[in-house]
Design an enzyme around this catalytic site. Sequence first.
Site, PDB file in Angstrom:
ATOM      1  CB  CYS A 114      -0.947   0.001   1.193  1.00 20.33           C
ATOM      2  SG  CYS A 114      -2.012  -1.436   1.220  1.00 20.33           S
ATOM      3  CG  HIS A 245      -3.045   3.580   2.476  1.00 20.02           C
ATOM      4  ND1 HIS A 245      -3.658   3.135   1.323  1.00 20.02           N
ATOM      5  CD2 HIS A 245      -2.935   2.497   3.292  1.00 20.02           C
ATOM      6  CE1 HIS A 245      -3.905   1.831   1.449  1.00 20.02           C
ATOM      7  NE2 HIS A 245      -3.477   1.431   2.629  1.00 20.02           N
ATOM      8  CG  ASN A 275      -6.548  -0.651   1.863  1.00 18.33           C
ATOM      9  OD1 ASN A 275      -5.954  -0.219   0.870  1.00 18.33           O
ATOM     10  ND2 ASN A 275      -5.920  -1.096   2.934  1.00 18.33           N
TER      11      ASN A 275
END
Length: 318
Positions: A114, A245, A275
């Site tokens: 990520c 994020h 996500n």
Amino acid sequence: MRYSKILGTGGYLPEKILTNNDLEKIVDTTDEWIITRTGIHQRHIAAEDENAVTMADRAGRVALDVAGLKPTDIDMIIVSSTTPYMVFPSTACLLQERYGIAGCAAFDLNATACAGFMYGFSIADQFIRTGAINHALVIGSEVMSRVVDWDDRSTCVLFGDGAGAVVLGPSSEPGVLSTHLHADGTHKDVLYLPLGNNKTPNLESVKMMGNQLFKLAVNILGDLFDETLEKNNLQKSDVDWLIPHQANIRIIQAMAKKLEMSLDHVAITLDKQANTSSASIPLALDEAIRDGRVQRGQLLLMEGFGGGLAWGSALVRY
Ligand code: COA
């Protein structure tokens, strides 16, 4: 002085939407649990004929269009993906072939999960800043729905699919002020995605110690903010927008609190997109620019963290 600057952004989200209510029929969970613990309401799921390349293609073309550039203007393609179409050729090479721009540098970052977009953004910034290249296309593209265990309620509710893209180009004014990258392999067991030992598909599913990761993320990101602002002699109050994020609304809230910033100044897509791993930062940035919230001249703090652990930030004068 030569800087890199964001010239254009783009995003792509698959058409299919999976709501929390849909998930109630798949695993033992509730809409209420997912919203309260994560802030997620729904996520997009790639169709069978979609993959990291097709989604990167769509997002990249939009970003190029917004930048007013042609694919042939691009000197470097960096794609961040933990879910590439192939191990090799890289997603970036497959994209380059689609764009008909053989010859420019093209590579994937897949080990930074990520945080991958922040790593790609930082690499592109260094190349442009030194004058080695003029224009870079940096993309995060992820089909997380193919690597989650749909029987594991503690992970499958968290992720979604999509791609986000940024075109960076040279500028005599800032621009990207600084980027900061870190990693700590001692936390390798907190979040990982093993290879399947040559089984087909050759990937297992995401494994995560959610609670430990949550605490690590809050501490790591807090220190990262201090480092990023100190490097530029700037204060929390100078930051106009946090582009984080999108892992968990509670982590994002903690980060906004750390910056003494209202959530109105945080780009949040988590509720609609969940996500999307390395696609989440450029997708959030793209949405906030597209709907007019983020304006030219404003100061943006971008941050990402993920498996490795790996994390990174960028302070950007948009
Ligand atoms: N639905 C219902 N219950 C669930 C559930 C779900 N989808 N997932 C887990 N639970 C249960 C657990 O089994 C546990 O039950 P128990 O108390 O009977 O054992 C309970 O909910 C609490 O679990 P816990 O893991 O302590 O919840 P939490 O408040 O830490 O929230 C996460 C879990 C995953 C949402 C949270 O830890 C998180 O977001 N961590 C960070 C994840 C992250 O950042 N990932 C991406 C990094 S790139």
